[in-house]
Structure formats: structure tokens, C-alpha cells
Design a protein around this motif. Structure first.
Motif, PDB file in Angstrom:
ATOM      1  N   LYS A 220      -2.748  -2.287  10.813  1.00 30.76           N
ATOM      2  CA  LYS A 220      -3.552  -1.745   9.409  1.00 30.76           C
ATOM      3  C   LYS A 220      -3.733  -0.530   8.668  1.00 30.76           C
ATOM      4  O   LYS A 220      -2.857   0.149   8.855  1.00 30.76           O
ATOM      5  CB  LYS A 220      -4.506  -1.080  10.400  1.00 30.76           C
ATOM      6  CG  LYS A 220      -5.699  -1.931  11.563  1.00 30.76           C
ATOM      7  CD  LYS A 220      -6.786  -1.169  12.382  1.00 30.76           C
ATOM      8  CE  LYS A 220      -7.305  -2.052  13.476  1.00 30.76           C
ATOM      9  NZ  LYS A 220      -8.432  -1.474  14.034  1.00 30.76           N
ATOM     10  N   LEU A 221      -4.534  -1.326   7.471  1.00 27.37           N
ATOM     11  CA  LEU A 221      -4.121  -0.466   6.353  1.00 27.37           C
ATOM     12  C   LEU A 221      -4.355   0.914   6.346  1.00 27.37           C
ATOM     13  O   LEU A 221      -5.817   1.635   6.977  1.00 27.37           O
ATOM     14  CB  LEU A 221      -4.360  -0.780   5.398  1.00 27.37           C
ATOM     15  CG  LEU A 221      -3.640  -1.547   4.467  1.00 27.37           C
ATOM     16  CD1 LEU A 221      -3.962  -2.974   3.165  1.00 27.37           C
ATOM     17  CD2 LEU A 221      -2.128  -1.485   4.121  1.00 27.37           C
ATOM     18  N   ASN A 222      -4.344   2.698   6.758  1.00 28.97           N
ATOM     19  CA  ASN A 222      -5.029   3.312   6.594  1.00 28.97           C
ATOM     20  C   ASN A 222      -5.440   4.106   6.119  1.00 28.97           C
ATOM     21  O   ASN A 222      -4.879   4.886   4.272  1.00 28.97           O
ATOM     22  CB  ASN A 222      -4.482   4.360   7.927  1.00 28.97           C
ATOM     23  CG  ASN A 222      -4.095   4.295   8.548  1.00 28.97           C
ATOM     24  OD1 ASN A 222      -5.003   3.718   9.390  1.00 28.97           O
ATOM     25  ND2 ASN A 222      -2.725   4.306   9.580  1.00 28.97           N
ATOM     26  N   VAL A 223      -6.670   4.107   5.808  1.00 29.12           N
ATOM     27  CA  VAL A 223      -7.700   4.293   4.179  1.00 29.12           C
ATOM     28  C   VAL A 223      -8.374   5.598   4.517  1.00 29.12           C
ATOM     29  O   VAL A 223      -9.308   5.302   6.023  1.00 29.12           O
ATOM     30  CB  VAL A 223      -7.908   3.635   3.571  1.00 29.12           C
ATOM     31  CG1 VAL A 223      -7.075   2.638   3.397  1.00 29.12           C
ATOM     32  CG2 VAL A 223      -9.038   3.165   4.220  1.00 29.12           C
TER      33      VAL A 223
ATOM     34  N   TYR B  65       2.597  -4.513   3.536  1.00 30.92           N
ATOM     35  CA  TYR B  65       1.505  -4.208   4.808  1.00 30.92           C
ATOM     36  C   TYR B  65       2.239  -5.392   5.662  1.00 30.92           C
ATOM     37  O   TYR B  65       2.264  -6.667   5.361  1.00 30.92           O
ATOM     38  CB  TYR B  65       0.224  -4.988   3.880  1.00 30.92           C
ATOM     39  CG  TYR B  65      -0.672  -5.435   5.056  1.00 30.92           C
ATOM     40  CD1 TYR B  65      -0.784  -4.393   6.352  1.00 30.92           C
ATOM     41  CD2 TYR B  65      -1.011  -6.499   5.184  1.00 30.92           C
ATOM     42  CE1 TYR B  65      -2.008  -4.815   7.435  1.00 30.92           C
ATOM     43  CE2 TYR B  65      -1.819  -7.042   6.413  1.00 30.92           C
ATOM     44  CZ  TYR B  65      -2.224  -5.928   7.074  1.00 30.92           C
ATOM     45  OH  TYR B  65      -2.930  -6.567   8.503  1.00 30.92           O
TER      46      TYR B  65
ATOM     47  N   PRO C 222     -13.330   3.433  -0.313  1.00 28.62           N
ATOM     48  CA  PRO C 222     -13.050   2.537   1.159  1.00 28.62           C
ATOM     49  C   PRO C 222     -14.888   3.192   2.074  1.00 28.62           C
ATOM     50  O   PRO C 222     -15.218   4.405   1.533  1.00 28.62           O
ATOM     51  CB  PRO C 222     -12.122   3.321   1.741  1.00 28.62           C
ATOM     52  CG  PRO C 222     -11.177   3.562   0.764  1.00 28.62           C
ATOM     53  CD  PRO C 222     -11.767   3.965  -0.004  1.00 28.62           C
TER      54      PRO C 222
ATOM     55  N   PHE D 101       0.969  -1.329   0.040  1.00 29.54           N
ATOM     56  CA  PHE D 101       0.121   0.143   0.165  1.00 29.54           C
ATOM     57  C   PHE D 101       0.941   1.202   0.334  1.00 29.54           C
ATOM     58  O   PHE D 101       1.221   1.351   0.809  1.00 29.54           O
ATOM     59  CB  PHE D 101      -0.932  -0.248   1.175  1.00 29.54           C
ATOM     60  CG  PHE D 101      -2.045   1.230   1.692  1.00 29.54           C
ATOM     61  CD1 PHE D 101      -3.156   1.671   0.720  1.00 29.54           C
ATOM     62  CD2 PHE D 101      -1.061   2.219   2.534  1.00 29.54           C
ATOM     63  CE1 PHE D 101      -3.690   2.184   0.246  1.00 29.54           C
ATOM     64  CE2 PHE D 101      -2.642   3.227   2.197  1.00 29.54           C
ATOM     65  CZ  PHE D 101      -2.872   3.412   0.755  1.00 29.54           C
TER      66      PHE D 101
ATOM     67  N   ILE E  77      -7.471  -3.313   7.640  1.00 34.27           N
ATOM     68  CA  ILE E  77      -8.079  -2.042   7.169  1.00 34.27           C
ATOM     69  C   ILE E  77      -8.680  -0.957   7.944  1.00 34.27           C
ATOM     70  O   ILE E  77      -9.478  -1.272   9.043  1.00 34.27           O
ATOM     71  CB  ILE E  77      -8.718  -1.825   5.624  1.00 34.27           C
ATOM     72  CG1 ILE E  77     -10.009  -2.342   5.726  1.00 34.27           C
ATOM     73  CG2 ILE E  77      -8.278  -2.124   4.647  1.00 34.27           C
ATOM     74  CD1 ILE E  77     -11.574  -2.050   5.162  1.00 34.27           C
TER      75      ILE E  77
ATOM     76  N   VAL F 137      -4.327  -0.668  -3.609  1.00 29.41           N
ATOM     77  CA  VAL F 137      -3.941  -1.713  -2.662  1.00 29.41           C
ATOM     78  C   VAL F 137      -2.989  -2.484  -4.231  1.00 29.41           C
ATOM     79  O   VAL F 137      -4.272  -2.852  -5.314  1.00 29.41           O
ATOM     80  CB  VAL F 137      -4.603  -2.141  -1.863  1.00 29.41           C
ATOM     81  CG1 VAL F 137      -3.723  -3.185  -0.959  1.00 29.41           C
ATOM     82  CG2 VAL F 137      -4.815  -1.243  -0.659  1.00 29.41           C
TER      83      VAL F 137
END
Length: 454
Positions: free
Chosen positions: A134-137, A129, A191, A124, A217, A145
């Protein structure tokens, strides 16, 4: 000519019989995961005459004897009807064609494919990752991604899921050359608030099960605020700025008449004067401000306080009880009075005759509520007064001879003269009758026991 044809058919007949008796070899495709064991089973009619070959050039065994390395194993099963060849810990070099021959005839062939699972990772932005974060979106902003599968054999295809559902967005997949064994899939999607997991899933291999790399996420979004107004007391409004945001707001502001009243989420203001109120909050994503609300001296939306509600409930309960109690008491008084009148009916009738009309009128007028003097039953038959009663009446006809009763002594017993005149209930004395009427009037004004006998 016909003679020659017959001779040719006779010569070819044995060959046809031989071809008809030969078995047609079976061929099947098998797949195995690298570094696992795979077993191939062949139908035989004799153990010693069974041969296993690899790629039709390398003989593996004769009967139960193995000619190559220890990476193979042989076993006779099903009472000698079948022989099983096991390739131990296969690698990519073991991929090829395996054949089983019995008595020189080809019985079965196995086209073995060795599969290699991929190594998956998510990228990302410019970072790889890690499951530890966490993946911050950001909500309403497109996120890109990448899912990368390396080293797979054969090449896999990739698909995406969000919270267990197929992802909605643009997916672009790139395959490298076969020798590089790299598959790259890029997902571009917007998202939604509440999205929790993003998954990349492999497919396209027969022996290797599907693999998944999953990321948690964190959907970040700007505050969405509302100003809650309630009336806690009779002279104050409670203002509460409620906001939903991720991350939580780090700055609050409550404004009254365009002036900053507080930097906290809650504040109390006076309700004695009109005001215009609103609030705002902000985080790293953005800021949100509520619409202004005009508050009057009496806010129409203010809820009743708990004390007022409790008082109303108590009144709704007590008022019917008090009314019922008054009705019960009144009925009891009427019943007791009727009982008293019934027990003293004869005396009341006699007093109606004995007491002069003018004095009865005076007694009735003295009573503030004439309806409360039900002592004289007009419907009852009046008895003729005796000679003695007439004399007593004449003697007391003058006002100066009528003894006045002290209200404080209304409950006392009749005088001695009244007792002498009161021979029986049908011939009471005038003084006693006066005492009777005054007694009833005093009881009406001050209360008394109606059960007291005359």
C-alpha cells in the motif's frame, strides 16, 4: 461570336456527361490497436476489376490475387457487392492510406491509424508502486504521487480519482517529445481519513480502451482519544481509554491525580475519594491526551449497575401486586364477616336485648378497635325480652355471677347452662351472648373462621 460559343459547348458536352457518371470517392478514418486485425470494406461492381492500393503507390491486389506478403486477406461478401480487405496483425508500419479502385475509378479511401497502448506505473517518493503493498500517506500532510504513461501512440492524457471520485488537488502534466512517447502527471493532495484507493486513468485514444492503474492507500493519522468512565460497582470506577489511530497506538497511559496509574487501556480505581483523571496514547504519527475529568465521591454521570436496575424493576412489579393482594384479602374478610352477620342476624338481635348495657359497654371498651365489633345492629328493631330472659338477666346482673371466659377457649362451644338458656335464636342466654361477644373479640385479635356457624 455566338457561333463559336455554340461549337465549344457541343465539344464539352460529352466530357460533362462522363464526369456526371463518375462516383465521388468516400474517405473514412479508421483506428486499430497494434497487433490486432482490421478489416476494410469496399463497394464494387466487378471482382476482377477491383484493385487495392497502399499509399497510392503500392498495389496490394488485383481481383482476388494478392501481390504482397501474407499479411493481407481478401473476401467477397454480400453476393459480390462488396470486397473486404483484412490487414492481419497490424503494426505501426501498416499505418497509412488504403484505397479501393473499381474499373479504374477510385471508390473508397481509408486513413488507417495504428494505436499503441501505454505502459502505466505509479511513483511515490523515490519508489515505484507495487500492487503487493500500500501507499502510506499521512492525514493532513500533502502527498505527491506521479503517474507515468510510457510508449503510447498517440500520447495519452491522464486524470486522477480517489475512491471513484475526481481527485481534489493540484495536477501537473508533462508531455515529452512525440518520439519519446512519455506522459507524466503529478497529483498533490491532502488525504482524508477513510480514503482507500487512488487511481490514474488514461484517455485520448480511439481504438485503445481507457486503462487504469490503481493503488491501495493507507492513510495514517495520530491517535484521537476519549476517556470512558463508568461505575461498575458501588465503590469502583472503570476507566477505559478509547483511541482511534492508524497505525494503532503502541503506548497508553491512564493518569490519576497527575500520577501514572496504568499503561493499559483499562483500569479500576476507588470511588470513595475525589480524583482528577485523564489518559493519552501515541503511535509513530503523534500523541493525543484527553482533557482532565474531575471525579467526586458520587459521579453524576455514573450509570446504574445492572443489579440495581433489576432490583428497581422487581420492586415496581411486586409493590402493586402486594397492594392488590392486601385489598383482595381485606375485601374477602369483609365479605365473610357480612355473611356471618347475615346468617346470625336473629341471634345478634336477641343478644342485644339479653346482655346488659353496662356489659356491652365493657365488651366494646375491651376491644382495641371498636369499629371491628359490628355485631349489634343499632338500626334493627329490638325485641321485648320474655319473662324467663328477665329472670336470667336479674340472676346474672351481679359481676360475681358472670363467668369469665378464658381467651384460649374462646372458640369452644357455649356452656351447658348457656345451651339450656338458648332455646332458640330469639331467646339466647346471657352467658352465651357474653361468649358471643368475647368470641368475636378473640377472632379479631387472633384470627378465626368467620364461616363457623353459631
Amino acid at each position: 461570336m455566338r457561333h463559336y460559343l455554340i461549337q465549344i459547348l457541343v465539344l464539352l458536352l460529352p466530357c460533362g456527361i462522363i464526369l456526371a457518371n463518375r462516383q465521388v470517392p468516400l474517405r473514412s478514418a479508421r483506428a486499430a490497436v497494434v497487433e490486432t486485425n482490421v478489416t476494410l470494406v469496399c463497394n464494387i461492381s466487378g471482382v476482377d476489376l477491383t484493385i487495392w492500393m497502399f499509399n497510392n503507390s503500392n498495389q496490394i491486389s488485383q481481383g482476388l490475387s494478392i501481390f504482397t506478403s501474407n499479411q493481407y486477406g481478401l473476401e467477397v461478401i454480400n453476393d459480390g457487392a462488396q470486397m473486404a480487405l483484412t490487414v492481419i496483425i497490424v503494426d505501426e508500419e501498416d499505418e497509412g492510406l488504403y484505397s479501393c479502385r473499381n474499373k479504374g475509378d477510385l471508390v473508397m479511401e481509408f486513413d488507417l491509424t495504428v494505436e499503441v497502448p501505454p505502459i502505466l506505473q505509479l511513483e511515490f517518493g523515490d519508489s515505484i508502486y507495487s500492487s503487493k503493498r500500500k501507499l502510506n500517506v499521512t492525514f493532513t500532510e500533502e502527498a505527491a504521487v506521479q503517474c507515468i504513461a510510457r510508449g503510447s501512440k498517440p500520447l495519452v492524457f491522464l486524470r486522477w480519482e480517489v475512491d471513484g471520485r475526481d481527485a481534489v488537488g493540484e495536477v501537473k502534466t508533462n508531455h515529452s517529445r512525440e518520439d519519446e512517447r512519455i506522459t507524466i502527471s503529478t497529483l498533490r493532495y491532502i488525504p482524508n481519513v477513510g480514503d482507500e484507493t487512488l487511481a490514474c486513468i488514461t484517455g485520448g485514444q480511439q481504438a485503445v480502451p481507457s486503462e487504469t492503474v490503481r493503488a491501495n492507500i493507507n492513510v495514517m493519522y495520530a491517535p484521537k482519544c476519549s476517556l470512558l468512565i463508568s461505575n461498575e460497582t458501588t465503590n469502583e470506577f472503570r476507566l477505559f481509554c478509547r483511541c482511534e489511530a492508524n497505525p494503532p497506538p503502541n503506548n497508553y497511559g491512564i493518569y490519576v491525580n497527575d500520577s501514572l496509574q496504568s499503561t493499559e487501556r483499562e483500569v479500576f480505581i476507588s470511588s470513595q475519594s475525589p480524583a482528577v483523571v485523564f489518559c493519552n496514547a501515541s503511535n509513530i504519527i503523534g500523541v493525543d491526551t484527553t482533557d482532565p475529568v474531575e471525579l467526586g465521591e458520587f459521579h453524576v454521570d455514573q450509570p446504574l449497575s445492572g443489579g440495581i436496575i433489576a432490583l428497581i424493576v422487581c420492586l415496581l412489579i411486586l409493590i402493586p401486586l402486594m397492594i392488590a393482594l392486601v385489598i383482595i384479602c381485606r375485601r374477602r374478610e369483609v365479605k365473610k364477616h357480612q355473611s356471618w352477620v347475615g346468617r346470625n342476624r336473629a341471634t345478634i338481635d336477641a343478644c342485644e336485648i339479653t346482655l346488659p348495657k353496662e356489659q356491652k359497654k365493657e365488651n366494646i371498651e375491651d376491644n382495641s378497635d371498636p369499629s371491628n365489633i359490628p355485631l349489634i345492629d343499632q338500626s334493627s328493631k329490638k325485641a321485648e325480652p320474655s319473662e324467663q330472659n328477665k329472670e336470667n338477666t336479674e340472676d346474672m346482673s351481679a359481676p360475681s355471677k358472670v363467668p369469665l371466659m378464658d381467651p384460649s377457649s374462646q372458640r369452644d362451644v357455649p356452656s351447658e347452662q348457656d345451651k339450656d338458656n338458648f332455646q332458640d335464636s330469639t331467646n339466647p342466654g346471657e352467658g352465651y351472648c357474653r361468649s358471643l361477644f368475647h368470641r368475636e373479640k378473640w377472632k379479631e385479635e387472633h384470627g378465626g373462621d368467620d364461616d363457623e356457624e353459631l
